[in-house]
Design a protein around this motif. Structure first.
Motif, PDB file in Angstrom:
ATOM      1  N   ALA A 269      62.408  15.453  21.988  1.00  0.00           N
ATOM      2  CA  ALA A 269      61.926  16.755  21.536  1.00  0.00           C
ATOM      3  C   ALA A 269      62.662  17.196  20.277  1.00  0.00           C
ATOM      4  O   ALA A 269      62.051  17.717  19.331  1.00  0.00           O
ATOM      5  N   ILE A 270      63.987  16.991  20.240  1.00  0.00           N
ATOM      6  CA  ILE A 270      64.769  17.381  19.061  1.00  0.00           C
ATOM      7  C   ILE A 270      64.362  16.545  17.847  1.00  0.00           C
ATOM      8  O   ILE A 270      64.199  17.056  16.739  1.00  0.00           O
ATOM      9  N   GLU A 271      64.189  15.219  18.060  1.00  0.00           N
ATOM     10  CA  GLU A 271      63.869  14.341  16.940  1.00  0.00           C
ATOM     11  C   GLU A 271      62.486  14.625  16.359  1.00  0.00           C
ATOM     12  O   GLU A 271      62.237  14.329  15.177  1.00  0.00           O
ATOM     13  N   SER A 272      61.561  15.178  17.150  1.00  0.00           N
ATOM     14  CA  SER A 272      60.217  15.467  16.650  1.00  0.00           C
ATOM     15  C   SER A 272      60.047  16.916  16.212  1.00  0.00           C
ATOM     16  O   SER A 272      58.939  17.315  15.828  1.00  0.00           O
ATOM     17  N   THR A 273      61.129  17.701  16.268  1.00  0.00           N
ATOM     18  CA  THR A 273      61.029  19.129  15.934  1.00  0.00           C
ATOM     19  C   THR A 273      61.992  19.459  14.807  1.00  0.00           C
ATOM     20  O   THR A 273      63.137  18.999  14.785  1.00  0.00           O
ATOM     21  N   HIS A 274      61.539  20.277  13.883  1.00  0.00           N
ATOM     22  CA  HIS A 274      62.391  20.761  12.787  1.00  0.00           C
ATOM     23  C   HIS A 274      62.104  22.252  12.588  1.00  0.00           C
ATOM     24  O   HIS A 274      60.945  22.662  12.449  1.00  0.00           O
ATOM     25  N   ASN A 275      63.177  23.022  12.620  1.00  0.00           N
ATOM     26  CA  ASN A 275      63.045  24.486  12.519  1.00  0.00           C
ATOM     27  C   ASN A 275      62.092  25.023  13.604  1.00  0.00           C
ATOM     28  O   ASN A 275      61.162  25.784  13.329  1.00  0.00           O
ATOM     29  N   GLY A 276      62.353  24.578  14.825  1.00  0.00           N
ATOM     30  CA  GLY A 276      61.474  24.988  15.922  1.00  0.00           C
ATOM     31  C   GLY A 276      62.251  25.322  17.174  1.00  0.00           C
ATOM     32  O   GLY A 276      63.465  25.548  17.158  1.00  0.00           O
ATOM     33  N   ARG A 277      61.527  25.314  18.289  1.00  0.00           N
ATOM     34  CA  ARG A 277      62.127  25.697  19.577  1.00  0.00           C
ATOM     35  C   ARG A 277      61.751  24.652  20.626  1.00  0.00           C
ATOM     36  O   ARG A 277      60.697  24.017  20.566  1.00  0.00           O
ATOM     37  N   ILE A 278      62.664  24.542  21.612  1.00  0.00           N
ATOM     38  CA  ILE A 278      62.466  23.640  22.745  1.00  0.00           C
ATOM     39  C   ILE A 278      62.655  24.456  24.026  1.00  0.00           C
ATOM     40  O   ILE A 278      63.630  25.207  24.153  1.00  0.00           O
ATOM     41  N   PHE A 279      61.706  24.284  24.963  1.00  0.00           N
ATOM     42  CA  PHE A 279      61.743  25.037  26.209  1.00  0.00           C
ATOM     43  C   PHE A 279      61.897  24.059  27.375  1.00  0.00           C
ATOM     44  O   PHE A 279      61.129  23.101  27.500  1.00  0.00           O
ATOM     45  N   ASP A 286      53.192  24.691  44.033  1.00  0.00           N
ATOM     46  CA  ASP A 286      52.654  24.291  45.347  1.00  0.00           C
ATOM     47  C   ASP A 286      53.734  23.571  46.145  1.00  0.00           C
ATOM     48  O   ASP A 286      54.791  24.136  46.393  1.00  0.00           O
ATOM     49  N   ASP A 287      53.480  22.323  46.525  1.00  0.00           N
ATOM     50  CA  ASP A 287      54.457  21.574  47.320  1.00  0.00           C
ATOM     51  C   ASP A 287      55.260  20.605  46.457  1.00  0.00           C
ATOM     52  O   ASP A 287      55.829  19.632  46.966  1.00  0.00           O
ATOM     53  N   LYS A 288      55.319  20.860  45.148  1.00  0.00           N
ATOM     54  CA  LYS A 288      56.050  19.987  44.240  1.00  0.00           C
ATOM     55  C   LYS A 288      57.009  20.800  43.384  1.00  0.00           C
ATOM     56  O   LYS A 288      56.913  22.020  43.285  1.00  0.00           O
ATOM     57  N   ILE A 289      57.932  20.066  42.759  1.00  0.00           N
ATOM     58  CA  ILE A 289      58.875  20.662  41.818  1.00  0.00           C
ATOM     59  C   ILE A 289      58.516  20.153  40.425  1.00  0.00           C
ATOM     60  O   ILE A 289      58.334  18.942  40.227  1.00  0.00           O
ATOM     61  N   GLU A 290      58.386  21.071  39.476  1.00  0.00           N
ATOM     62  CA  GLU A 290      58.032  20.698  38.105  1.00  0.00           C
ATOM     63  C   GLU A 290      59.237  20.899  37.190  1.00  0.00           C
ATOM     64  O   GLU A 290      59.850  21.971  37.159  1.00  0.00           O
ATOM     65  N   VAL A 291      59.551  19.835  36.443  1.00  0.00           N
ATOM     66  CA  VAL A 291      60.564  19.890  35.389  1.00  0.00           C
ATOM     67  C   VAL A 291      59.835  19.557  34.090  1.00  0.00           C
ATOM     68  O   VAL A 291      59.278  18.476  33.942  1.00  0.00           O
ATOM     69  N   SER A 292      59.846  20.484  33.146  1.00  0.00           N
ATOM     70  CA  SER A 292      59.088  20.263  31.915  1.00  0.00           C
ATOM     71  C   SER A 292      59.967  20.507  30.699  1.00  0.00           C
ATOM     72  O   SER A 292      60.880  21.343  30.720  1.00  0.00           O
ATOM     73  N   VAL A 293      59.678  19.745  29.638  1.00  0.00           N
ATOM     74  CA  VAL A 293      60.326  19.909  28.341  1.00  0.00           C
ATOM     75  C   VAL A 293      59.210  20.052  27.320  1.00  0.00           C
ATOM     76  O   VAL A 293      58.390  19.157  27.149  1.00  0.00           O
ATOM     77  N   GLU A 294      59.191  21.208  26.642  1.00  0.00           N
ATOM     78  CA  GLU A 294      58.142  21.516  25.692  1.00  0.00           C
ATOM     79  C   GLU A 294      58.747  21.801  24.335  1.00  0.00           C
ATOM     80  O   GLU A 294      59.783  22.474  24.245  1.00  0.00           O
ATOM     81  N   ASP A 295      58.121  21.277  23.267  1.00  0.00           N
ATOM     82  CA  ASP A 295      58.641  21.501  21.921  1.00  0.00           C
ATOM     83  C   ASP A 295      57.529  22.003  21.006  1.00  0.00           C
ATOM     84  O   ASP A 295      56.346  21.962  21.370  1.00  0.00           O
ATOM     85  N   THR A 296      57.953  22.474  19.839  1.00  0.00           N
ATOM     86  CA  THR A 296      56.999  22.951  18.827  1.00  0.00           C
ATOM     87  C   THR A 296      57.013  22.004  17.631  1.00  0.00           C
ATOM     88  O   THR A 296      56.933  22.431  16.488  1.00  0.00           O
ATOM     89  N   GLY A 297      57.112  20.710  17.921  1.00  0.00           N
ATOM     90  CA  GLY A 297      57.254  19.703  16.863  1.00  0.00           C
ATOM     91  C   GLY A 297      55.932  19.214  16.313  1.00  0.00           C
ATOM     92  O   GLY A 297      54.911  19.911  16.343  1.00  0.00           O
ATOM     93  N   GLY A 299      53.926  16.864  17.339  1.00  0.00           N
ATOM     94  CA  GLY A 299      52.872  16.491  18.268  1.00  0.00           C
ATOM     95  C   GLY A 299      52.546  15.005  18.225  1.00  0.00           C
ATOM     96  O   GLY A 299      53.095  14.240  17.425  1.00  0.00           O
ATOM     97  N   ILE A 300      51.621  14.595  19.093  1.00  0.00           N
ATOM     98  CA  ILE A 300      51.232  13.187  19.222  1.00  0.00           C
ATOM     99  C   ILE A 300      49.736  13.071  18.979  1.00  0.00           C
ATOM    100  O   ILE A 300      48.954  13.833  19.554  1.00  0.00           O
ATOM    101  N   PRO A 301      49.300  12.146  18.128  1.00  0.00           N
ATOM    102  CA  PRO A 301      47.848  11.950  17.948  1.00  0.00           C
ATOM    103  C   PRO A 301      47.173  11.631  19.282  1.00  0.00           C
ATOM    104  O   PRO A 301      47.745  10.938  20.127  1.00  0.00           O
ATOM    105  N   GLY A 345      50.532  18.644  15.356  1.00  0.00           N
ATOM    106  CA  GLY A 345      50.989  19.737  14.510  1.00  0.00           C
ATOM    107  C   GLY A 345      51.457  20.964  15.261  1.00  0.00           C
ATOM    108  O   GLY A 345      51.980  21.912  14.651  1.00  0.00           O
ATOM    109  N   ARG A 346      51.293  20.964  16.598  1.00  0.00           N
ATOM    110  CA  ARG A 346      51.685  22.142  17.390  1.00  0.00           C
ATOM    111  C   ARG A 346      52.736  21.827  18.439  1.00  0.00           C
ATOM    112  O   ARG A 346      53.350  22.750  18.981  1.00  0.00           O
ATOM    113  N   GLY A 347      52.941  20.560  18.760  1.00  0.00           N
ATOM    114  CA  GLY A 347      53.994  20.221  19.700  1.00  0.00           C
ATOM    115  C   GLY A 347      53.479  19.476  20.921  1.00  0.00           C
ATOM    116  O   GLY A 347      52.276  19.235  21.077  1.00  0.00           O
TER     117      GLY A 347
END
Length: 357
Positions: A269-279, A286-297, A299-301, A345-347
Motif C-alpha cells: 500500500a505504501i509503495e503504490s501510494t504517494h501523498n495519500g492515506r492508508i486505512f 457476520d460469523d467472520k473477522i475482516e482485516v482490510s488494508v485500503e489505500d488511495t494509490g 490502483g490496479i488495472p 487511479g483511486r486506490g
C-alpha cells in the motif's frame, strides 16, 4: 404205311367255304365304301350346318392351346427368374460378407495403428512429464530461494535499523526505549527463525501454529511496530496510516504468519501510494473477522486483478512478485479468503476474512 384216301365231302366243303368267304369279303368292302361316302357326306352336311360353332370351338381350342403355351413359357421364364434372383442374392451375400471382412481387416489395422500411435504419444507424454517434473522442481527451488530473499530482506532491514538506533541511543537516559528496541530485535530474530516454516507454504506444507489471541490488541501493536520500522519510507512517500480497530475481537491464528500478511499488505500500500492515506480496519462481519488494508494509490488495472496473487507477478520495477502470493497461501492455511477491489487511479482495498471460533 399207306394213307387213307380223303373223303370227297370234305373237299367239296372247303371249296364252298372259300367261295363264300370271297363273296362276303367283297360285300363288306362295298358296304365299307358306301358307309365311308355316307359318313363323309354326313360330315360335310354337319360342317355346313355347324360351321360357326365348329370354328368357334377351333378358335377356343387355339386360344386354350396358346394360353397353355404362354403359361408354360411364363413358368419357364419364372423358373429362370427364380434362379437368377437366388444367384443375385448369393452374390449380394458374398459381397456383404466380403465388405464385412474388408471392414474388419481395416478396423483391425486401424486399431493396431492407433494403438501404436497412442503408445508412442504416451511414451512422449511420459518423457515430457518427467522433464516438466524436473523443471518444476528446479522452478520450485528457484521460487523458494526467491521467497527466502523476499521475506528475509524485511527482518534483516529491521534488525539493521534497530542496531543503528541502539548504537546511537544513550542507554542510561533512555533505558525504557532501549528495552523496547531490544524486544523488537528479539521479535525480528524469532521471525527469521520462523521463516522456514512459512516457506513450506510454497509446497502446500505450511501448517499454522494457531493459538487464541486478542486480535484487536495484537493488530495495534503490529501497526505501531510497522510505523517504526518503515518510518523512513512513510516519510518519503508522505502517507498517513490510519487504523480503525474494533475492540474485543479474538481469533485463533498463527500470529507470525498473520503479521507477515499485514506487513506485506501495508508495504504494498505504501509503495503504490504517494501523498495519500492508508486505512487499516479490523471488524466483525457476520460469523467472520475482516482485516482490510485500503489505500488511495494508483490502483490496479481491471485486467490484472485476477493475476495479483500469482507467483512472480508484479507491476513494480523492483520486487519479485511473491508478497501477495505468500499472503494468499497463509490466508488459505487459516481456512480464510482474501478479496481485492481496485479502481485505477483511486486506490485498492485488500480484505482478509477468517472464521471466528
Amino acid at each position: 404205311s399207306p394213307s387213307l384216301p380223303e373223303p370227297l365231302i370234305f373237299k367239296n366243303l372247303d371249296r364252298i367255304t372259300y367261295e363264300g368267304l370271297n363273296k362276303i369279303t367283297v360285300l363288306i368292302s362295298v358296304l365299307s365304301i358306301i358307309l365311308f361316302i355316307m359318313s363323309a357326306y354326313l360330315l360335310y352336311r354337319m360342317y355346313l350346318k355347324y360351321r360357326e360353332e365348329l370354328l368357334l370351338y377351333m378358335s377356343f381350342y387355339s386360344i386354350m392351346m396358346a394360353n397353355i403355351s404362354f403359361l408354360f413359357t411364363l413358368s419357364t421364364l419364372w423358373n429362370i427368374i427364380w434362379w437368377i434372383w437366388h444367384i443375385l442374392r448369393l452374390l449380394v451375400y458374398i459381397f456383404l460378407f466380403g465388405l464385412f471382412l474388408f471392414g474388419f481387416i481395416y478396423l483391425f489395422n486401424n486399431l493396431n495403428r492407433k494403438t501404436k500411435e497412442l503408445t508412442t504419444a504416451y511414451n512422449q507424454l511420459k518423457a515430457t512429464q518427467e522433464k516438466l517434473v524436473a523443471s518444476e522442481r528446479i522452478a520450485t527451488a528457484g521460487m523458494m530461494a526467491a521467497t527466502i530473499m523476499h521475506e528475509i530482506r524485511t527482518p534483516i532491514a529491521t534488525i539493521n535499523n534497530l542496531i543503528q538506533l541502539l548504537s546511537s541511543l544513550d542507554i542510561k537516559n533512555n533505558y525504557e526505549t532501549f528495552v523496547e528496541l531490544k524486544e523488537l530485535l528479539k521479535e525480528e530474530i524469532y521471525r527469521i527463525k520462523r521463516l522456514p516454516e512459512i516457506f513450506n507454504l510454497s509446497y502446500n506444507q505450511y501448517i499454522p501454529k494457531r493459538h487464541k489471541v486478542k486480535l484487536s490488541e495484537v493488530m495495534k501493536s503490529w501497526i505501531e511496530s510497522f510505523k517504526q520500522l518503515y518510518a523512513n519510507l512513510i516519510v518519503e512517500k508522505n502517507v498517513d496510516i490510519e487504523s480503525y480497530i474494533e475492540e474485543d475481537i479474538y481469533a485463533n491464528i498463527d500470529t507470525d504468519g498473520f503479521r507477515v500478511c499485514l506487513y506485506n499488505l501495508l508495504q504494498n500500500a505504501i509503495e503504490s501510494t504517494h501523498n495519500g492515506r492508508i486505512f487499516v480496519n479490523l471488524r466483525r462481519v457476520d460469523d467472520k473477522i475482516e482485516v482490510s488494508v485500503e489505500d488511495t494509490g494508483v490502483g490496479i488495472p481491471e485486467e490484472n486483478i485476477s493475476k495479483v496473487f500469482d507467483p512472480f507477478y508484479t507491476s513494480k520495477t523492483k520486487g519479485l512478485g511473491l508478497g501477495l502470493f505468500i499472503v494468499k497461501k497463509i490466508v488459505d492455511a487459516h481456512e480464510g479468503e482474501i478479496k481485492v477491489v481496485s479502481s485505477l487511479g483511486r486506490g485498492s482495498k485488500f480484505s482478509i476474512f477468517i472464521p471466528t471460533f
